[in-house]
Design a protein around this motif. Structure first.
Motif, PDB file in Angstrom:
ATOM      1  N   LYS A 299       0.834  -1.209   0.000  1.00 32.86           N
ATOM      2  CA  LYS A 299       0.000   0.000   0.000  1.00 32.86           C
ATOM      3  C   LYS A 299       0.869   1.259   0.000  1.00 32.86           C
ATOM      4  CE  LYS A 299      -3.854   1.936   2.459  1.00 32.86           C
ATOM      5  NZ  LYS A 299      -4.245   2.165   3.810  1.00 32.86           N
ATOM      6  N   ASN A 300       2.002   1.180   0.678  1.00 33.60           N
ATOM      7  CA  ASN A 300       2.869   2.356   0.785  1.00 33.60           C
ATOM      8  C   ASN A 300       4.034   2.333  -0.208  1.00 33.60           C
ATOM      9  OD1 ASN A 300       1.911   3.991   3.283  1.00 33.60           O
ATOM     10  ND2 ASN A 300       1.770   1.860   3.876  1.00 33.60           N
ATOM     11  N   ASN A 301       3.932   1.420  -1.199  1.00 41.03           N
ATOM     12  CA  ASN A 301       4.959   1.336  -2.243  1.00 41.03           C
ATOM     13  C   ASN A 301       6.371   1.164  -1.693  1.00 41.03           C
ATOM     14  OD1 ASN A 301       4.362   1.203  -4.926  1.00 41.03           O
ATOM     15  ND2 ASN A 301       3.525   3.319  -4.883  1.00 41.03           N
ATOM     16  N   ILE A 302       6.498   0.351  -0.659  1.00 39.71           N
ATOM     17  CA  ILE A 302       7.820   0.076  -0.089  1.00 39.71           C
ATOM     18  C   ILE A 302       8.225  -1.307  -0.583  1.00 39.71           C
ATOM     19  CG2 ILE A 302       9.154  -0.162   2.057  1.00 39.71           C
ATOM     20  CD1 ILE A 302       6.984   1.599   3.414  1.00 39.71           C
ATOM     21  N   ARG A 303       9.344  -1.381  -1.301  1.00 41.61           N
ATOM     22  CA  ARG A 303       9.736  -2.615  -1.987  1.00 41.61           C
ATOM     23  C   ARG A 303      10.100  -3.738  -1.026  1.00 41.61           C
ATOM     24  NH1 ARG A 303      14.468  -2.341  -4.212  1.00 41.61           N
ATOM     25  NH2 ARG A 303      14.689  -0.124  -3.795  1.00 41.61           N
ATOM     26  N   SER A 304      10.733  -3.348   0.096  1.00 43.16           N
ATOM     27  CA  SER A 304      11.282  -4.381   0.972  1.00 43.16           C
ATOM     28  C   SER A 304      11.137  -3.947   2.430  1.00 43.16           C
ATOM     29  CB  SER A 304      12.763  -4.585   0.620  1.00 43.16           C
ATOM     30  OG  SER A 304      13.426  -5.150   1.715  1.00 43.16           O
ATOM     31  N   ILE A 305      10.937  -4.922   3.303  1.00 41.28           N
ATOM     32  CA  ILE A 305      10.831  -4.632   4.738  1.00 41.28           C
ATOM     33  C   ILE A 305      12.105  -3.956   5.245  1.00 41.28           C
ATOM     34  CG2 ILE A 305      11.622  -6.968   5.391  1.00 41.28           C
ATOM     35  CD1 ILE A 305       9.020  -4.892   7.323  1.00 41.28           C
ATOM     36  N   LYS A 306      13.227  -4.254   4.561  1.00 46.20           N
ATOM     37  CA  LYS A 306      14.507  -3.657   4.999  1.00 46.20           C
ATOM     38  C   LYS A 306      14.455  -2.130   4.933  1.00 46.20           C
ATOM     39  CE  LYS A 306      17.064  -7.606   3.352  1.00 46.20           C
ATOM     40  NZ  LYS A 306      17.076  -8.115   2.003  1.00 46.20           N
ATOM     41  N   LYS A 307      13.665  -1.618   3.987  1.00 50.38           N
ATOM     42  CA  LYS A 307      13.553  -0.152   3.827  1.00 50.38           C
ATOM     43  C   LYS A 307      12.789   0.484   4.993  1.00 50.38           C
ATOM     44  CE  LYS A 307      15.119   0.253  -0.481  1.00 50.38           C
ATOM     45  NZ  LYS A 307      16.464   0.748  -0.586  1.00 50.38           N
ATOM     46  N   LEU A 308      12.006  -0.319   5.684  1.00 52.32           N
ATOM     47  CA  LEU A 308      11.206   0.221   6.785  1.00 52.32           C
ATOM     48  C   LEU A 308      12.031   0.318   8.076  1.00 52.32           C
ATOM     49  CD1 LEU A 308       8.246   1.115   7.035  1.00 52.32           C
ATOM     50  CD2 LEU A 308       7.753  -1.119   8.058  1.00 52.32           C
ATOM     51  N   THR A 309      13.022  -0.570   8.178  1.00 46.96           N
ATOM     52  CA  THR A 309      13.835  -0.609   9.404  1.00 46.96           C
ATOM     53  C   THR A 309      14.522   0.734   9.654  1.00 46.96           C
ATOM     54  OG1 THR A 309      14.184  -2.980   9.288  1.00 46.96           O
ATOM     55  CG2 THR A 309      15.851  -1.728  10.481  1.00 46.96           C
ATOM     56  N   GLY A 310      14.265   1.310  10.832  1.00 56.66           N
ATOM     57  CA  GLY A 310      14.919   2.573  11.206  1.00 56.66           C
ATOM     58  C   GLY A 310      14.441   3.766  10.398  1.00 56.66           C
ATOM     59  N   SER A 311      13.206   3.711   9.887  1.00 55.32           N
ATOM     60  CA  SER A 311      12.733   4.792   9.005  1.00 55.32           C
ATOM     61  C   SER A 311      11.948   5.862   9.768  1.00 55.32           C
ATOM     62  CB  SER A 311      11.876   4.208   7.880  1.00 55.32           C
ATOM     63  OG  SER A 311      10.724   3.568   8.432  1.00 55.32           O
ATOM     64  N   LEU A 312      12.103   5.900  11.075  1.00 55.41           N
ATOM     65  CA  LEU A 312      11.362   6.869  11.899  1.00 55.41           C
ATOM     66  C   LEU A 312      11.705   8.307  11.455  1.00 55.41           C
ATOM     67  CD1 LEU A 312       9.538   7.273  14.436  1.00 55.41           C
ATOM     68  CD2 LEU A 312      11.651   7.515  15.742  1.00 55.41           C
ATOM     69  N   LEU A 313      10.666   9.103  11.230  1.00 59.90           N
ATOM     70  CA  LEU A 313      10.857  10.506  10.847  1.00 59.90           C
ATOM     71  C   LEU A 313      10.682  11.351  12.102  1.00 59.90           C
ATOM     72  CD1 LEU A 313       8.595  10.336   7.666  1.00 59.90           C
ATOM     73  CD2 LEU A 313      11.104  10.272   7.728  1.00 59.90           C
ATOM     74  N   CYS A 314      11.750  11.983  12.520  1.00 60.10           N
ATOM     75  CA  CYS A 314      11.667  12.689  13.816  1.00 60.10           C
ATOM     76  C   CYS A 314      11.318  14.165  13.671  1.00 60.10           C
ATOM     77  CB  CYS A 314      12.963  12.528  14.588  1.00 60.10           C
ATOM     78  SG  CYS A 314      13.141  10.842  15.206  1.00 60.10           S
ATOM     79  N   GLN A 315      11.572  14.751  12.461  1.00 63.45           N
ATOM     80  CA  GLN A 315      11.224  16.175  12.322  1.00 63.45           C
ATOM     81  C   GLN A 315       9.723  16.342  12.183  1.00 63.45           C
ATOM     82  OE1 GLN A 315      13.730  15.145  10.049  1.00 63.45           O
ATOM     83  NE2 GLN A 315      15.526  16.256  10.775  1.00 63.45           N
ATOM     84  N   ARG A 316       9.184  17.365  12.805  1.00 65.28           N
ATOM     85  CA  ARG A 316       7.745  17.652  12.704  1.00 65.28           C
ATOM     86  C   ARG A 316       7.495  18.614  11.560  1.00 65.28           C
ATOM     87  NH1 ARG A 316       4.205  14.652  15.127  1.00 65.28           N
ATOM     88  NH2 ARG A 316       5.307  13.419  16.631  1.00 65.28           N
TER      89      ARG A 316
END
Ligand SMILES: Cc1cc2nc3c(=O)[nH]c(=O)nc-3n(C[C@H](O)[C@H](O)[C@H](O)COP(=O)(O)O)c2cc1C
Length: 316
Positions: A299-316
């Motif tokens: 749904k979010n067009n992310i190819r691999s679970i590896k791309k999600l690891t550590g993808s936290l966006l901290c800037q508001r």
């Protein structure tokens, strides 16, 4: 054009998992208990109940109770010992055909860890070892009282033990960390420096529930380990902190009960996740999470679970 399926495979050290969803030690028995509820083959990996050198009866009852959004347990590593595990429990695991991580512990000495690791190193079907240096429900080996200082509460002790075990096994080595510390990142770094291939976090939080009518603790050992959704925000915070400090993969756990809670751990920095107390609420939940992660990635067009690891966006 056909959409490519999102990639779920991950590496834990040299071990390739077809998907990053595991089941946590002590909450999935020896897997056979769950065979009627789910297709065990779908799991990324299975972590066994912790095994010790000798059989252990575990702690006196009562040793579990419910809490708001979780539970307390003080099982005390009840298990049949390594000989019975190898003879009677391992054959079923072999049939499943997914990587098996054997959780090992000792209440007495580092030598026991080494003996266990040596025994298991020669068994082909064992894919990895998880060092449970963080069980909060053991008595002090010398005094027989209270809960003793854990190896996982001391960076030097952690480093020494991991180094010693690393020398005797080529299996993928995972160190399981305790949240009952001032700085989990110091312990994580010590385990990484000593040669751990990955880290599991977190084990349970030391806690106390009181029956006000009797003014007695609800658990026979007085204190016990808190798990379930109540600890999830603490676990996610710890994964995030450790992710920033170490390079080895993290296996995140603590209160995962559905896809969304699993995704939090990946975004914080986990390469894989483990379902623990959630298995008691819904024995099929880990396989449901595998499907849920796939849907989220696509749904979010992310190819691999590896791309999600550590993808936290901290800037508001
Ligand atoms: C009943 C019970 C037994 C457990 N036994 C073990 C164990 O033998 N070894 C271990 O490393 N962790 C053990 N744990 C801790 C879990 O593996 C996990 O780290 C912890 O419960 C946090 O995850 P959760 O909130 O999803 O349960 C146990 C947890 C529970 C609830």
């Amino acid at each position: 054009m056909l959409k490519r399926q999102a990639q779920l495979s991950v590496y834990i050290g040299t071990l390739k998992l077809k998907n990053p969803v595991m089941v946590a030690s002590g909450t999935f028995g020896y897997a056979e208990e769950f065979k009627d509820y789910m297709d065990l083959k779908k799991l990324g990996a299975i972590v066994t109940k912790t095994v010790t050198l000798k059989p252990r009866q575990g702690n006196p009852v009562p040793r579990t109770c419910e809490t708001p959004a979780g539970m307390l347990n003080s099982i005390g590593l009840e298990n049949p010992g390594i000989d019975v595990f190898i003879d009677k429990k391992l054959p079923f695991f072999k049939k499943i055909g997914v990587p098996i991580i054997v959780s090992i512990a000792s209440e007495a000495s580092a030598e026991e860890f080494i003996a266990l690791a040596e025994r298991l190193d020669g068994i082909q079907e064992v894919s990895g070892l998880e060092l449970n240096i963080s069980c909060p429900n053991l008595k002090d080996a010398k005094s027989g009282r209270g809960s003793h200082a854990l190896i996982a509460q001391d960076a030097q002790a952690t480093q020494r033990l991991v180094k010693m075990v690393r020398k005797v096994t080529k299996k993928v080595l995972i160190t399981k960390l305790s949240p009952n510390v001032t700085s989990i990142t110091d312990i994580a770094e010590a385990a990484e420096d000593a040669g751990s291939d990955a880290l599991s976090l977190i084990n349970t939080l030391t806690a106390l529930c009181i029956d006000v009518k009797s003014r007695r603790p609800k658990i026979a050992t007085i204190t016990a380990g808190l798990s379930g959704p109540a600890i999830r925000p603490v676990a996610v915070r710890m994964v995030w902190e450790v992710y920033k400090r170490v390079k080895i993969p993290l296996i995140g756990m603590g209160g995962i009960t559905d896809t969304e809670s699993a995704l939090e751990f990946f975004i914080a920095g986990a390469s894989a996740i483990s379902v623990g107390t959630g298995n008691f609420l819904n024995p099929k939940v880990s396989t449901e999470i595998i499907g849920g992660i796939t849907q989220y990635l696509e749904k979010n067009n992310i190819r691999s679970i590896k791309k999600l690891t550590g993808s936290l966006l901290c800037q508001r």
